[in-house]
Design a protein around this motif. Structure first.
Motif, short mmCIF file in Angstrom:
data_model
loop_
_atom_site.label_atom_id
_atom_site.label_comp_id
_atom_site.label_asym_id
_atom_site.label_seq_id
_atom_site.Cartn_x
_atom_site.Cartn_y
_atom_site.Cartn_z
N TYR A 207 0.72 -1.25 -0.10
CA TYR A 207 -0.05 0.09 -0.07
C TYR A 207 0.93 1.17 -0.01
O TYR A 207 2.00 1.42 0.66
N LEU A 208 0.50 2.24 -0.66
CA LEU A 208 1.04 3.63 -0.44
C LEU A 208 0.65 4.23 0.78
O LEU A 208 -0.44 3.60 1.57
N PRO A 209 1.41 5.25 1.42
CA PRO A 209 1.25 5.73 2.64
C PRO A 209 -0.25 6.39 2.53
O PRO A 209 -0.56 7.01 1.38
N ALA A 210 -0.91 6.51 3.63
CA ALA A 210 -2.17 7.09 3.45
C ALA A 210 -2.14 8.80 3.22
O ALA A 210 -1.15 9.25 3.25
N ARG A 211 -3.20 9.22 2.44
CA ARG A 211 -3.34 10.72 2.36
C ARG A 211 -4.60 11.40 2.82
O ARG A 211 -5.55 10.87 2.49
N LEU A 212 -4.39 12.15 3.99
CA LEU A 212 -5.35 12.81 4.63
C LEU A 212 -6.40 13.48 3.80
O LEU A 212 -6.16 14.24 2.67
N GLY A 213 -7.57 13.47 3.87
CA GLY A 213 -8.92 14.10 3.16
C GLY A 213 -10.07 13.79 3.61
O GLY A 213 -10.14 13.21 4.63
N GLY A 214 -11.06 14.05 2.64
CA GLY A 214 -12.64 13.94 3.15
C GLY A 214 -12.61 12.35 3.21
O GLY A 214 -12.17 11.56 2.43
N GLY A 215 -13.19 11.88 4.48
CA GLY A 215 -13.37 10.74 4.78
C GLY A 215 -12.19 9.89 5.35
O GLY A 215 -12.28 8.70 5.76
N SER A 216 -11.29 10.80 5.92
CA SER A 216 -10.13 10.36 6.31
C SER A 216 -10.40 10.33 7.98
O SER A 216 -10.74 11.33 8.42
N VAL A 217 -9.70 9.41 8.62
CA VAL A 217 -9.62 9.80 10.38
C VAL A 217 -8.37 10.55 10.22
O VAL A 217 -7.07 10.08 10.07
#
Length: 314
Positions: A207-217
């Motif tokens: 997986y790529l690292p997470a990217r914060l945005g709408g729908g993210s914790v």
């Protein structure tokens, strides 16, 4: 040191009214506090939970009108799971169908029936049917039957490259214990059980690292009874794990410190005190905009700039 589990989960959303409608009208949670992001006062901070806003029931949002969607990835909360009484999943499935809520076929996780779904911003959520919680109080103001209402969090599911380093923090600092494995999923639980007592870690690669945005914790907060217990946790983090936290921040309803755990998820330690009734009666939670003292002088300007919110009928 007590072992109590999750205090709250904070996420990022799009339009505030859409967020309010979904969590109060569809899921039947109570809006227990309407305030602003203390670090970005032009944005609401909305808190949803049970009738009294008990720790372990609170899901909060920063709603930015035009936020870009987030991307699920490593170092993020993959799913936030609520508890519902055993036998209520059929009711919730029908409710989701009637209201056009995107959901997945029913599965089982560590023996519990789990119904996964998404909110309008794509946030990944689930309901876990848990036996023995029927007598716990649920908020039923949205027309949801008392025998189906949400009873706080079951827990959260983290997507990490490795479970063990994060598990060491969960067990040593917050009193969790590893209680089982199911495929790539490792389950940790506080011995007291109850709302917010489960952390599942899904070990994954590619997986790529997470990217914060709408729908993210944005972060997960864990409970400390008071300032002394929080300070003891801070010392133990530094001494046993070489992890340093931020300075304590007063969030009016709890006092907090923050740190990145080994899997890069943002963790918070939040005190149970003073609670959400500190600035308005418990019977009136969430009805008016509440501001911290340092923002009261800007109330008129903030009220004029924030979107108007109307409570929708169930």
């Amino acid at each position: 040191m007590s072992s109590k589990g999750i205090h709250h989960v904070t996420a990022i959303a799009g339009p505030a009214q859409r967020n309010l409608d979904f969590y109060t009208r569809i899921l039947g949670l109570r809006l227990v506090k309407k305030t602003v992001n203390f670090d970005d006062p032009g944005t609401y901070h909305l808190y949803y939970g049970d009738e009294a806003g008990h720790p372990g029931s609170i899901l909060t949002f920063f709603p930015w009108e035009h936020v870009a969607p987030g991307r699920i990835g490593l170092g993020e909360t993959q799913e936030t799971v609520f508890r519902v009484p055993e036998g209520s999943i059929a009711y919730w499935t029908q409710r989701f169908v009637e209201n056009g809520v995107a959901h997945q076929p029913l599965t089982r996780r560590f023996g519990d029936p789990v119904l996964s779904f998404q909110d309008p911003d794509g946030m990944r959520l689930a309901l876990a049917a848990v036996p023995g919680i029927e007598n716990e109080t649920g908020w039923t103001d949205a027309g949801i039957p008392a025998d189906a209402a949400i009873r706080g969090f079951h827990g959260v599911n983290l997507l990490l490259a490795q479970a063990a380093p994060t598990g060491a923090v969960l067990t040593d600092i917050f009193g969790f214990s590893e209680i089982g494995r199911e495929g790539s999923l490792v389950r940790y639980r506080v011995p007291d059980g109850g709302a917010g007592s489960i952390i599942d870690i899904r070990e994954a690669s590619g997986y790529l690292p997470a990217r914060l945005g709408g729908g993210s914790v944005h972060h997960i907060a864990f409970r400390a009874a008071d300032d002394a217990e929080e300070a003891a946790m801070v010392r133990k983090l530094a001494e046993n794990h070489g992890i340093r936290t931020t300075e304590q921040k007063d969030r009016n309803y709890f006092r907090s410190v923050y740190f990145r755990e080994p899997g890069h998820v943002l963790f918070e330690i939040a005190t149970d005190i003073p609670g959400f009734a500190v600035d308005e009666p418990a019977s009136e939670l969430g009805q008016t905009l509440k501001l911290p003292p340092f923002l009261e002088a800007r109330r008129s300007a903030l009220e004029a700039s924030l979107p108007r919110l109307g409570q929708s009928a169930p």
